[in-house]
Design an enzyme around this catalytic site. Sequence first.
Site, PDB file in Angstrom:
ATOM      1  N   ASP A 205       0.810  -1.217   0.000  1.00 64.59           N
ATOM      2  CA  ASP A 205       0.000   0.000   0.000  1.00 64.59           C
ATOM      3  C   ASP A 205       0.842   1.266   0.000  1.00 64.59           C
ATOM      4  O   ASP A 205       0.321   2.368  -0.064  1.00 64.59           O
ATOM      5  CB  ASP A 205      -0.937  -0.002   1.215  1.00 64.59           C
ATOM      6  CG  ASP A 205      -2.062   1.024   1.085  1.00 64.59           C
ATOM      7  OD1 ASP A 205      -2.584   1.187  -0.035  1.00 64.59           O
ATOM      8  OD2 ASP A 205      -2.411   1.672   2.087  1.00 64.59           O
ATOM      9  N   SER A 229      -7.047   5.817  -0.258  1.00 64.22           N
ATOM     10  CA  SER A 229      -7.251   4.508  -0.882  1.00 64.22           C
ATOM     11  C   SER A 229      -8.729   4.152  -0.814  1.00 64.22           C
ATOM     12  O   SER A 229      -9.340   4.241   0.254  1.00 64.22           O
ATOM     13  CB  SER A 229      -6.427   3.439  -0.150  1.00 64.22           C
ATOM     14  OG  SER A 229      -5.049   3.751  -0.184  1.00 64.22           O
ATOM     15  N   GLN A 279      -5.235  -1.095  -7.250  1.00 65.44           N
ATOM     16  CA  GLN A 279      -5.864  -0.185  -6.295  1.00 65.44           C
ATOM     17  C   GLN A 279      -6.472   1.001  -7.036  1.00 65.44           C
ATOM     18  O   GLN A 279      -5.878   1.526  -7.983  1.00 65.44           O
ATOM     19  CB  GLN A 279      -4.862   0.345  -5.272  1.00 65.44           C
ATOM     20  CG  GLN A 279      -5.493   1.265  -4.232  1.00 65.44           C
ATOM     21  CD  GLN A 279      -4.490   1.791  -3.208  1.00 65.44           C
ATOM     22  OE1 GLN A 279      -4.137   2.965  -3.221  1.00 65.44           O
ATOM     23  NE2 GLN A 279      -4.023   0.925  -2.320  1.00 65.44           N
TER      24      GLN A 279
END
Length: 288
Positions: A205, A229, A279
Amino acid sequence: MKTTKALIDLLDLKPIEKNVFSGESVTIGSKIVFGGQVLAQAVNSAYRTVQDDRFIHSLHSYFLEAGDLEIPIEYNVAEMRNGGSFSTRRVTASQKGKTIFILAASFHKKENGFEHQTEMNTNIKQPEELLSWTDMVEKFGSFLPKGIKSFLSIERPIDFKPVHVPNPTKPENRPAKEEIWFKLKGDIPKMDLPLKHQILTYISDYNVLNAAFNPNAENHSFANTMTASLDHSMWFFRDFEFDDWMLFSAESPNTYGARGLVKGNIFTRDGKLVASFAQEGLMRPVVK
């Protein structure tokens, strides 16, 4: 959080009752909980409910609310299916009764089959030729914008070495790609595959939305854009070790409507593909 051991301890959740676990948080420079931490802790909780011979092969998740750094996160695991080869889990993360994150994960027992993989880009500089975030602060700290210097100065258990380092005082538009070498710092203990999956999830991430910013870097950056996110998916393939540098390779096929999509792969230094990720993130320009 400075060491690999501290990261492992962070991901090791406290059992509360059957299929319910609790985790603490550590900041990486933001006032809210780092998404990678919630992802990895959720994977930890799911792993605790499956057979020892089953390993995560995919996860799909949504970030629903910002996490409070001061409040423990409760992870509730639902056993959706236990089949002959696969087990499926749903994890709900909450604080004070409010759901902040949900994850679906599938686990598979090891099986043999045919294979292929995409190739790693080998036409790039090796880690020994590049500066780490710590090196950048030491070498260029007096020239870095305050926000960037503050973020890069935070002590982490991971070293990051970007293949391309943009000039923060003269940003330029670049292709929608990002390649970064990374490595755990210090002594690295022997790890089983579930723990390696959790740590890789945590690291995945970091740096994701950079690729989505690059084509518009002259006018937009984290400094003048609201980012978050929205979702995160991963697919895990081959076993690996954290004893050498690994490559995070990402590209962004699209930014539109205040959202940016990034997808990519994670390789060992010798080119073995160990995981892929995707993502979508909020990228909302701040109107002054």
